[in-house]
Design a protein around this motif. Sequence first.
Motif, PDB file in Angstrom:
ATOM      1  N   GLY A  88      -2.028  62.887  41.323  1.00 35.46           N
ATOM      2  CA  GLY A  88      -2.862  62.228  40.327  1.00 35.46           C
ATOM      3  C   GLY A  88      -2.127  61.128  39.596  1.00 35.46           C
ATOM      4  N   LEU A  89      -2.908  60.238  38.981  1.00 31.48           N
ATOM      5  CA  LEU A  89      -2.324  59.102  38.275  1.00 31.48           C
ATOM      6  C   LEU A  89      -1.677  59.540  36.971  1.00 31.48           C
ATOM      7  CD1 LEU A  89      -5.055  56.347  38.728  1.00 31.48           C
ATOM      8  CD2 LEU A  89      -2.909  56.608  39.960  1.00 31.48           C
ATOM      9  N   GLN A  90      -0.671  58.769  36.584  1.00 25.12           N
ATOM     10  CA  GLN A  90      -0.009  59.005  35.307  1.00 25.12           C
ATOM     11  C   GLN A  90       0.390  57.663  34.722  1.00 25.12           C
ATOM     12  OE1 GLN A  90       2.940  62.047  35.326  1.00 25.12           O
ATOM     13  NE2 GLN A  90       3.795  61.472  33.366  1.00 25.12           N
ATOM     14  N   ALA A  91      -0.099  57.383  33.521  1.00 27.88           N
ATOM     15  CA  ALA A  91       0.243  56.140  32.841  1.00 27.88           C
ATOM     16  C   ALA A  91       1.621  56.275  32.199  1.00 27.88           C
ATOM     17  CB  ALA A  91      -0.804  55.798  31.790  1.00 27.88           C
ATOM     18  N   PHE A  92       2.314  55.153  32.069  1.00 25.46           N
ATOM     19  CA  PHE A  92       3.644  55.167  31.454  1.00 25.46           C
ATOM     20  C   PHE A  92       3.942  53.790  30.891  1.00 25.46           C
ATOM     21  CE2 PHE A  92       4.527  53.429  35.608  1.00 25.46           C
ATOM     22  CZ  PHE A  92       5.523  52.494  35.385  1.00 25.46           C
ATOM     23  N   ARG A  93       4.999  53.744  30.106  1.00 26.91           N
ATOM     24  CA  ARG A  93       5.517  52.475  29.602  1.00 26.91           C
ATOM     25  C   ARG A  93       7.037  52.481  29.736  1.00 26.91           C
ATOM     26  NH1 ARG A  93       4.063  48.971  24.181  1.00 26.91           N
ATOM     27  NH2 ARG A  93       5.562  47.294  24.601  1.00 26.91           N
ATOM     28  N   THR A  94       7.581  51.403  30.285  1.00 31.62           N
ATOM     29  CA  THR A  94       9.014  51.298  30.468  1.00 31.62           C
ATOM     30  C   THR A  94       9.728  51.210  29.131  1.00 31.62           C
ATOM     31  OG1 THR A  94       8.575  50.076  32.512  1.00 31.62           O
ATOM     32  CG2 THR A  94      10.817  50.012  31.661  1.00 31.62           C
ATOM     33  N   CYS A  95      10.835  51.922  29.005  1.00 38.27           N
ATOM     34  CA  CYS A  95      11.671  51.876  27.804  1.00 38.27           C
ATOM     35  C   CYS A  95      13.005  51.235  28.174  1.00 38.27           C
ATOM     36  CB  CYS A  95      11.888  53.273  27.237  1.00 38.27           C
ATOM     37  SG  CYS A  95      10.392  54.050  26.605  1.00 38.27           S
ATOM     38  N   PRO A  96      13.108  49.917  28.125  1.00 35.85           N
ATOM     39  CA  PRO A  96      14.337  49.256  28.564  1.00 35.85           C
ATOM     40  C   PRO A  96      15.470  49.461  27.580  1.00 35.85           C
ATOM     41  CG  PRO A  96      12.829  47.651  27.652  1.00 35.85           C
ATOM     42  CD  PRO A  96      12.108  48.963  27.640  1.00 35.85           C
ATOM     43  N   ALA A  97      16.660  49.071  27.993  1.00 32.46           N
ATOM     44  CA  ALA A  97      17.827  49.137  27.127  1.00 32.46           C
ATOM     45  C   ALA A  97      17.778  48.014  26.108  1.00 32.46           C
ATOM     46  CB  ALA A  97      19.106  49.043  27.954  1.00 32.46           C
ATOM     47  N   ALA A  98      18.241  48.303  24.897  1.00 33.27           N
ATOM     48  CA  ALA A  98      18.261  47.281  23.850  1.00 33.27           C
ATOM     49  C   ALA A  98      19.270  46.188  24.177  1.00 33.27           C
ATOM     50  CB  ALA A  98      18.578  47.927  22.506  1.00 33.27           C
ATOM     51  N   ASP A  99      20.401  46.581  24.745  1.00 37.98           N
ATOM     52  CA  ASP A  99      21.446  45.622  25.120  1.00 37.98           C
ATOM     53  C   ASP A  99      21.965  46.031  26.496  1.00 37.98           C
ATOM     54  OD1 ASP A  99      23.506  43.846  25.375  1.00 37.98           O
ATOM     55  OD2 ASP A  99      24.397  44.243  23.414  1.00 37.98           O
ATOM     56  N   PRO A 100      21.338  45.554  27.581  1.00 36.02           N
ATOM     57  CA  PRO A 100      21.769  45.972  28.924  1.00 36.02           C
ATOM     58  C   PRO A 100      23.230  45.639  29.216  1.00 36.02           C
ATOM     59  CG  PRO A 100      19.636  44.876  29.012  1.00 36.02           C
ATOM     60  CD  PRO A 100      20.167  44.667  27.638  1.00 36.02           C
ATOM     61  N   GLN A 101      23.703  44.500  28.723  1.00 36.09           N
ATOM     62  CA  GLN A 101      25.087  44.122  28.997  1.00 36.09           C
ATOM     63  C   GLN A 101      26.062  45.093  28.350  1.00 36.09           C
ATOM     64  OE1 GLN A 101      25.897  40.062  28.080  1.00 36.09           O
ATOM     65  NE2 GLN A 101      28.008  40.115  28.800  1.00 36.09           N
ATOM     66  N   ALA A 102      25.777  45.500  27.103  1.00 27.80           N
ATOM     67  CA  ALA A 102      26.639  46.470  26.445  1.00 27.80           C
ATOM     68  C   ALA A 102      26.575  47.828  27.143  1.00 27.80           C
ATOM     69  CB  ALA A 102      26.248  46.604  24.980  1.00 27.80           C
ATOM     70  N   LEU A 103      25.390  48.202  27.641  1.00 23.29           N
ATOM     71  CA  LEU A 103      25.257  49.480  28.336  1.00 23.29           C
ATOM     72  C   LEU A 103      26.055  49.476  29.635  1.00 23.29           C
ATOM     73  CD1 LEU A 103      24.076  52.270  28.569  1.00 23.29           C
ATOM     74  CD2 LEU A 103      21.973  51.261  29.486  1.00 23.29           C
ATOM     75  N   VAL A 104      26.049  48.359  30.349  1.00 33.69           N
ATOM     76  CA  VAL A 104      26.870  48.262  31.556  1.00 33.69           C
ATOM     77  C   VAL A 104      28.342  48.434  31.202  1.00 33.69           C
ATOM     78  CG1 VAL A 104      27.631  46.708  33.392  1.00 33.69           C
ATOM     79  CG2 VAL A 104      25.215  46.867  32.828  1.00 33.69           C
ATOM     80  N   GLY A 105      28.765  47.846  30.087  1.00 36.36           N
ATOM     81  CA  GLY A 105      30.142  48.026  29.640  1.00 36.36           C
ATOM     82  C   GLY A 105      30.464  49.474  29.331  1.00 36.36           C
ATOM     83  N   GLN A 106      29.518  50.210  28.745  1.00 36.48           N
ATOM     84  CA  GLN A 106      29.740  51.623  28.460  1.00 36.48           C
ATOM     85  C   GLN A 106      29.858  52.440  29.752  1.00 36.48           C
ATOM     86  OE1 GLN A 106      30.098  53.129  25.361  1.00 36.48           O
ATOM     87  NE2 GLN A 106      30.190  51.048  24.550  1.00 36.48           N
ATOM     88  N   ILE A 107      29.057  52.093  30.763  1.00 37.72           N
ATOM     89  CA  ILE A 107      29.134  52.798  32.045  1.00 37.72           C
ATOM     90  C   ILE A 107      30.477  52.514  32.722  1.00 37.72           C
ATOM     91  CG2 ILE A 107      28.107  52.980  34.341  1.00 37.72           C
ATOM     92  CD1 ILE A 107      25.403  52.369  33.087  1.00 37.72           C
ATOM     93  N   ILE A 108      30.950  51.274  32.626  1.00 37.83           N
ATOM     94  CA  ILE A 108      32.267  50.942  33.183  1.00 37.83           C
ATOM     95  C   ILE A 108      33.361  51.710  32.457  1.00 37.83           C
ATOM     96  CG2 ILE A 108      33.919  49.062  33.482  1.00 37.83           C
ATOM     97  CD1 ILE A 108      31.583  47.164  33.862  1.00 37.83           C
ATOM     98  N   LYS A 109      33.251  51.824  31.129  1.00 34.85           N
ATOM     99  CA  LYS A 109      34.251  52.570  30.373  1.00 34.85           C
ATOM    100  C   LYS A 109      34.240  54.046  30.752  1.00 34.85           C
ATOM    101  CE  LYS A 109      34.835  51.336  26.168  1.00 34.85           C
ATOM    102  NZ  LYS A 109      34.675  51.113  24.707  1.00 34.85           N
ATOM    103  N   ALA A 110      33.049  54.611  30.962  1.00 34.61           N
ATOM    104  CA  ALA A 110      32.964  56.008  31.390  1.00 34.61           C
ATOM    105  C   ALA A 110      33.612  56.203  32.761  1.00 34.61           C
ATOM    106  CB  ALA A 110      31.501  56.449  31.424  1.00 34.61           C
TER     107      ALA A 110
END
Length: 657
Positions: free
Chosen positions: A396-418
């Motif tokens: 069955g169908l399910q509606a949704f809304r994307t919740c993007p990152a506030a600062d994708p560049q900073a999040l990539v930096g956090q993943i690299i640090k991890a």
Amino acid sequence: MIKANSSAPVFPKSAAGPTVPSNAAGGNRHAAGTKEGKAKRGSAQVMLTLVAQTAPALAQAGMIWYVVCQGRWILLLLLLPSLTGTLAMVLLSLLRMHRRSSSAPPAGAQSAYGTVSDRASLSTTTENETLQDLAKLASDPGPQLESRLLESGPSGSQGPPWQGIVHAWLAASGTSAPAVIGIRPDLGPLVIDLPRDGPHALVAGTTGSGKSVFLQTWCLALAASQPPDRLNLVLLDFKGGAGFGLLARLPHTVGCVTNLDLERAVRALNGLQRELERRQRLVARAGVEDTARMADPPARLVVVIDEFQALRQLLPDYLDRLTSLASQGRSLGMNLVACTQQTMGQVSAQMRANMNLGICLRVRDPLQSRELLGSSCATAIDPACPGLGFLEQGRGLQAFRTCPAADPQALVGQIIKASRFCGSRPPAPLFSPPLPEHDPACGQVLWQSGQPQVPLGHMDDGVLLHLYRLPLKGHTALIGPRGRGKSTLLALLARSLLTLMKPGARPEPGFDLRITRRTGHGYSSREFPGTVPSPPHGRQDGSRALIWILDDAQDLLDPLCQDPLAPLLQEALGQEAATVILAVDTASALRRPERFSRRLVFPCGERGADLAAGIPADQLATLPTRPSAIPGRCLVLEAGLAIPLQVFSLAVKQTNP
């Protein structure tokens, strides 16, 4: 795994509720008028069908009459099967219409969904619920992706996001890849577990609907929930690189290409095919049916394609790689996410049959929404709210809304640090860039079985680049016109060997070196004796092995040459202990090419001459448009293979022996 609501995935009712006609008789008259109109349309369709199928039969009957009159019996045998098939189609259509008329329920009869008016009411209710779901999601953008990462961290932790990422990696399961990418109408998280809900997904949406942000959020959520040794990403961005440029820095990414470099995109698709075959061999060797059952399975590989229709238009001959991935990737730990503006006519039926997960953002064409979701609800999405969409996975169908990152560049930096905190090793690239036109790098001489192997450049197997080391065993011929890089290669080889000849070099060479060059009055040679005798590789008289480097050797190979070096060259070519590396302008100058176990051919740009030099026709077709314009570009012909090679350029002043 996607968390479904306890109720059916339809959209909430509006405050007013569905409109019910106050006059039942008026509603009945309207229904009767609708039935009458449908009956007329049905009759017209029946007549048109009969005409369309009967007309060819009449034409074929006329042709048969003409053939009989002319006495052409062979043509009659060809026309009879066609007429028989046309008549069979007409009879089959009549039988189908008879069955439909006999099985049609009477007016007002009940069905599984009630009467016609009941089904109309149900459709109206579902539409109202759809609109209210969209309104609720449009009014609440939901939490950002970073907050989800903090929620997944240790209880009470208020540290930076990379700590939550590390905690999620430690708790990750090897058989699943859940990713929180949005919210549902009940404001709960939308979790997609691609291995379980897919294994492959098709994403559709018009320009400005939020497809690229959705894909970026999905990739970031995957990278934040799975460590690089368990999940890898391959990104194919066919909209100029604007969407995936940031994601290329992720430690999970093993390849990222755009439509601006089609040669590299071809390498990526070939690399995917090679990886598919490699995993098939791993599964067969382990004696299991799925990589998940292996003791040490390879990392899950998720291939994300933005603007699939552009890839299909630019590289139509390579779509079979993606079709194989869609049909065989589930058991091999490979998943495909294809995003396109138009699904109809762009995705083959074979590929679509393996894509269980359908995601549709805003579209304009109701047919496109129905093709992906089975409903036209995606056309009701407000253009001012990108990121709204519907998900369909068979429940069955399910509606949704994307919740993007506030600062994708900073999040990539956090993943690299991890990744650095966990000490994760970067995964091996799935493919590499094509051969560069200038390669200043250089490697070290490798000794094998007491013989040096000199690095000359990088080889290209069509997917990855490999360092090529010339083994100094057997004779080698360099073939190509002047100015193509033969002399540079010989100078590079001579410089490497002269370094080994220096006093104190370890290991010390067990060979003599002779370098011969053309001068204005013939040829000049210089001898560099070795320091240690080499009985295993020397001649019976106890002398050391010989490595002879000759430039412009075509005259010395002439049987009529009177130069004193000519008989010495013929003698060296007949000795097993000698290694001759020489350069000639054309392949015909070799006289006896079978004496050269290895040939490095520099294309001259003339097809006939290149074929005569030994370059296979299929390999010649895959070379760049003007390979002769790239100095140092050649093909190594050895053991039945022809592999492109880019010779190192001399970055320092050449040694003048």
